[in-house]
Design an enzyme around this catalytic site. Structure first.
Site, PDB file in Angstrom:
ATOM      1  N   GLU A  32       0.802  -1.343   0.117  1.00  0.00           N
ATOM      2  CA  GLU A  32       0.519  -0.150  -0.101  1.00  0.00           C
ATOM      3  C   GLU A  32       0.448   0.769  -0.028  1.00  0.00           C
ATOM      4  O   GLU A  32       2.067   1.416   1.095  1.00  0.00           O
ATOM      5  CB  GLU A  32      -1.129  -0.143   1.202  1.00  0.00           C
ATOM      6  N   ARG A 257       5.822 -13.191   8.818  1.00  0.00           N
ATOM      7  CA  ARG A 257       6.265 -12.177   8.748  1.00  0.00           C
ATOM      8  C   ARG A 257       7.434 -12.069   9.874  1.00  0.00           C
ATOM      9  O   ARG A 257       7.969 -13.096  10.395  1.00  0.00           O
ATOM     10  CB  ARG A 257       5.653 -11.214   9.497  1.00  0.00           C
ATOM     11  N   LYS A 267       4.632   0.616   8.441  1.00  0.00           N
ATOM     12  CA  LYS A 267       4.527   2.686   8.110  1.00  0.00           C
ATOM     13  C   LYS A 267       3.721   3.047   9.490  1.00  0.00           C
ATOM     14  O   LYS A 267       4.070   4.267   9.356  1.00  0.00           O
ATOM     15  CB  LYS A 267       4.243   1.903   7.058  1.00  0.00           C
TER      16      LYS A 267
HETATM   17  P1  ATP Z   1       2.377  -2.250   7.056  1.00  0.00           P
HETATM   18  O1  ATP Z   1       1.227  -2.350   8.771  1.00  0.00           O
HETATM   19  O2  ATP Z   1       4.197  -1.948   7.894  1.00  0.00           O
HETATM   20  O3  ATP Z   1       2.139  -0.696   6.819  1.00  0.00           O
HETATM   21  P2  ATP Z   1       1.828  -3.826   5.902  1.00  0.00           P
HETATM   22  O4  ATP Z   1       1.949  -5.801   6.328  1.00  0.00           O
HETATM   23  O5  ATP Z   1       0.158  -2.771   5.784  1.00  0.00           O
HETATM   24  O6  ATP Z   1       3.126  -3.263   6.221  1.00  0.00           O
HETATM   25  P3  ATP Z   1       1.918  -3.436   2.508  1.00  0.00           P
HETATM   26  O7  ATP Z   1       2.309  -2.499   2.235  1.00  0.00           O
HETATM   27  O8  ATP Z   1       0.748  -4.162   2.724  1.00  0.00           O
HETATM   28  O9  ATP Z   1       2.478  -3.188   4.266  1.00  0.00           O
HETATM   29  O10 ATP Z   1       2.777  -4.774   2.853  1.00  0.00           O
HETATM   30  C1  ATP Z   1       2.633  -5.101   1.272  1.00  0.00           C
HETATM   31  C2  ATP Z   1       3.707  -6.579   1.126  1.00  0.00           C
HETATM   32  O11 ATP Z   1       4.678  -6.728   2.522  1.00  0.00           O
HETATM   33  C3  ATP Z   1       2.995  -7.466   2.095  1.00  0.00           C
HETATM   34  O12 ATP Z   1       2.621  -8.869   1.104  1.00  0.00           O
HETATM   35  C4  ATP Z   1       3.095  -7.534   3.405  1.00  0.00           C
HETATM   36  O13 ATP Z   1       2.384  -9.186   3.480  1.00  0.00           O
HETATM   37  C5  ATP Z   1       4.585  -8.058   3.289  1.00  0.00           C
HETATM   38  N1  ATP Z   1       5.143  -7.123   4.808  1.00  0.00           N
HETATM   39  C6  ATP Z   1       4.881  -6.811   4.799  1.00  0.00           C
HETATM   40  N2  ATP Z   1       5.430  -6.337   6.254  1.00  0.00           N
HETATM   41  C7  ATP Z   1       6.001  -7.671   6.015  1.00  0.00           C
HETATM   42  C8  ATP Z   1       6.922  -8.263   7.591  1.00  0.00           C
HETATM   43  N3  ATP Z   1       7.261  -7.580   8.761  1.00  0.00           N
HETATM   44  N4  ATP Z   1       7.420  -9.122   7.367  1.00  0.00           N
HETATM   45  C9  ATP Z   1       7.370 -10.243   5.659  1.00  0.00           C
HETATM   46  N5  ATP Z   1       6.724  -9.554   4.991  1.00  0.00           N
HETATM   47  C10 ATP Z   1       5.885  -8.212   5.124  1.00  0.00           C
HETATM   48 MG    MG Z   2      -0.678  -2.587   5.040  1.00  0.00          MG
END
Ligand code: ATP
Ligand code: MG
Length: 548
Positions: A32, A257, A267
């Site tokens: 995102e 994760r 984020k």
């Molecule tokens: P955040 O909470 O930091 O915004 P998110 O999972 O909402 O993280 P996205 O931008 O939706 O962030 O994530 C893009 C991709 O990265 C998704 O497929 C997510 O599963 C993966 N991802 C995010 N954080 C991790 C992590 N800590 N370890 C492995 N993969 C991750």
């Molecule tokens: Mg997210």
């Protein structure tokens, strides 16, 4: 085909190709655009791009931009910069918003099939009637609206007739499902907000669970890899694709994760750190963002290697920060040229040194002689590290003491004859004698000093700000609620250092300053006339990876 079968996902892909369940590997990385990528994303990037490369496939970069309030082009660009820096090429980029029209049509299809309804309960009512893990939810009073009524309302939602929050579109599944995600989840909501790409064309936006599976199907994703918290969403992923007219249904596969000690991985929380001024920005060298790590001097290859070594499993765990630093050191130990810098300078005057213009050859990398050497100026006035001198040395101290001797790296042996102090009793200058016959490489003095210290020549040295970092958080597992309370108030200190001029003249950015650590020219603040370095990592290397 190169087959690397180090984890269950790669085994699964190999089997899918062998049984022809899949013709070609197509993965996606779906961030995102609501912030900068962090080291957790690197794990997902290395996995998605890595398997596609290894099995001759391709990877889409797809922005999941369904929440106009949080997303921006600034973040879209930052994400691309970071993936590019990590060394991966993507298909696209594509955007969930590219598919808004198709998503809308699929939503109408669900309505026509009696599988979705417009619910006019306020958000808190929807939440309150969802039930709990042990109790079923209760049906919305709007659940049995007719198809015609639902279609009419949904079209008017799109047309902008209703304010935010007045209606939502919900999938019509089962309010008694043991899986809370299946209890008539919201799939569209009204948001009168300008979207970073579609502007004001839409005022209804699809939810993640509805959007993601359809985008995967439309892009022909062969393996939709996501983190474990989406395991409970998989039935909904499958339900949506099973209930619309679409002829392709990717499998969702979950992996653990990445969590890293001494940091949070979100984020949303980073955004709070930036907004509240706790750091210099998203790319602050203390931040676990990829932009921060780049600015800190972590090589992209070290991050890839870290991700390779932590592997891909089904069990969540927290990785020690030292393991990441171990990977960084390993990479830089081979890659970074060596140079001299004194972080806390103490002036040394060589009372018996007179010759003018002498230079000493110092190799850029002692283990890699093919990298050549530079000439270091040598003169009567030098700087050494303040803590390389002690009037009250602890036992086993191998550096300079009054009356003692030490070798200057690549130079001569010096003997401390006099300690000059200022009126407050602080050591201001050392007066030393050098031993002419002790020149490094041509030493006939027969003296055997215990220690070797680094130094710079005073006249030619360049003053520089050197930022020394500690952990951003004091707690190895900062909670997400009170994370600001566990911020380390002393996570950055700036030292006024003296650096050998060849560092400033060089096009290289990363150096090992001998005996003090790895340093990088700051990619924002460094100017030829105002040198600013970040300490990437110290040399201390007590960490021994046992299991990786
Ligand atoms: P955040 O909470 O930091 O915004 P998110 O999972 O909402 O993280 P996205 O931008 O939706 O962030 O994530 C893009 C991709 O990265 C998704 O497929 C997510 O599963 C993966 N991802 C995010 N954080 C991790 C992590 N800590 N370890 C492995 N993969 C991750
Ligand atoms: Mg997210």
């Amino acid at each position: 085909m190169a087959e690397d079968l180090r984890d269950f996902i790669r085994h699964r892909i190999r089997d899918d190709l062998r049984t022809a369940a899949v013709e070609r590997v197509v993965t996606r990385f779906p961030p995102e655009p609501n912030g900068f990528l962090h080291i957790g994303h690197a794990k997902s990037i290395c996995l998605n791009f890595g398997v596609a490369q290894e099995f001759g496939g391709t990877t889409y970069l797809r922005y999941d931009d369904t929440n106009p309030l949080r997303e921006s082009d600034e973040f879209v660009e930052a994400i691309q910069r970071d993936i590019d820096w990590l060394g991966f090429d993507w298909e696209g980029p594509t955007f969930a918003s590219d598919y808004f029209e198709q998503l809308y049509e699929f939503a109408e299809q669900l309505i026509e099939r009696g599988k979705a309804f417009v619910c006019s309960l306020p958000a808190d009512e929807i939440r309150a009637t969802r039930g709990t893990l042990t109790d079923p939810g209760t049906d919305s009073p709007y659940r049995d609206r007719t198809v015609a009524e639902n279609l009419d309302l949904f079209r008017r939602m799109r047309a902008g007739e209703f304010p935010d929050g007045s209606h939502v579109l919900r999938a019509r599944i089962d309010m008694a499902s043991p899986n809370v995600n299946m209890r008539d989840p919201v799939i569209y909501r009204i948001r009168h907000a300008t979207h970073h790409r579609t502007g004001d064309a839409w005022c209804i936006y699809p939810m993640y669970d509805f959007t993601h599976c359809i985008c995967d199907a439309l892009e022909g994703i062969s393996h939709s890899l996501c983190t474990l918290e989406f395991e409970d969403h998989r039935p909904l992923y499958d339900w949506v694709l099973d209930n619309i007219a679409i002829n392709y249904h990717p499998p969702q596969i979950e992996f653990s994760r990445l969590s890293l000690e001494y940091t949070v991985m979100s984020k949303r929380l980073f955004s709070a750190l930036v907004d509240d001024g706790h750091v210099m920005g998203w790319d602050d060298p203390r931040m676990p963002t990829l932009a921060g790590m780049r600015r800190r001097g972590y090589p992209a290859g070290a991050i890839r290697e870290f991700c390779r070594r932590i592997g891909v499993t089904k069990s969540d765990g927290t990785v020690e920060y030292e393991f990441l630093e171990f990977c960084v050191r390993r990479d830089l130990a081979a890659a970074a040229p060596r140079a001299m810098a004194v972080l806390d300078p103490l002036r040394v005057v060589l009372t018996n040194y007179e010759s003018d213009g002498e230079t000493l050859a110092a190799p850029w990398h002692p283990q890699q002689p093919e990298r050549g050497s530079r000439d270091m100026a040598f003169s009567k006035t030098l700087y050494i590290e303040r803590d390389d001198f002690s009037e009250n040395p602890p036992s086993k101290y191998r550096r300079l003491v009054p009356g003692g001797m030490v070798r200057l790296r690549y130079g001569y042996i010096i003997v401390c004859e006099d300690v000059v102090k200022n009126i407050s009793g602080e050591v201001e200058e050392l007066r030393c004698r050098y031993v002419p016959a002790s020149k490094s490489g041509n030493d006939t003095s027969g003296l055997k000093p215990k220690g070797v210290i680094h130094w710079v020549e005073a006249e030619s040295a360049v003053a520089a700000d050197v930022r020394l970092f500690e952990r951003l958080f004091t707690d190895p597992r900062p909670g997400s609620a009170d994370f600001a309370d566990t911020l380390n108030p002393d996570s950055m200190r700036v030292a006024r250092a003296m650096v050998e001029p060849a560092v400033v003249a060089s096009d290289d950015a990363c150096f090992q300053f001998e005996r003090t650590g790895y340093f990088v020219k700051d990619n924002r603040d460094y100017r030829p006339g105002a040198a600013v370095f970040n300490r990437t990592v110290s040399l201390r290397d007590s960490y021994r990876p046992e299991t990786r």
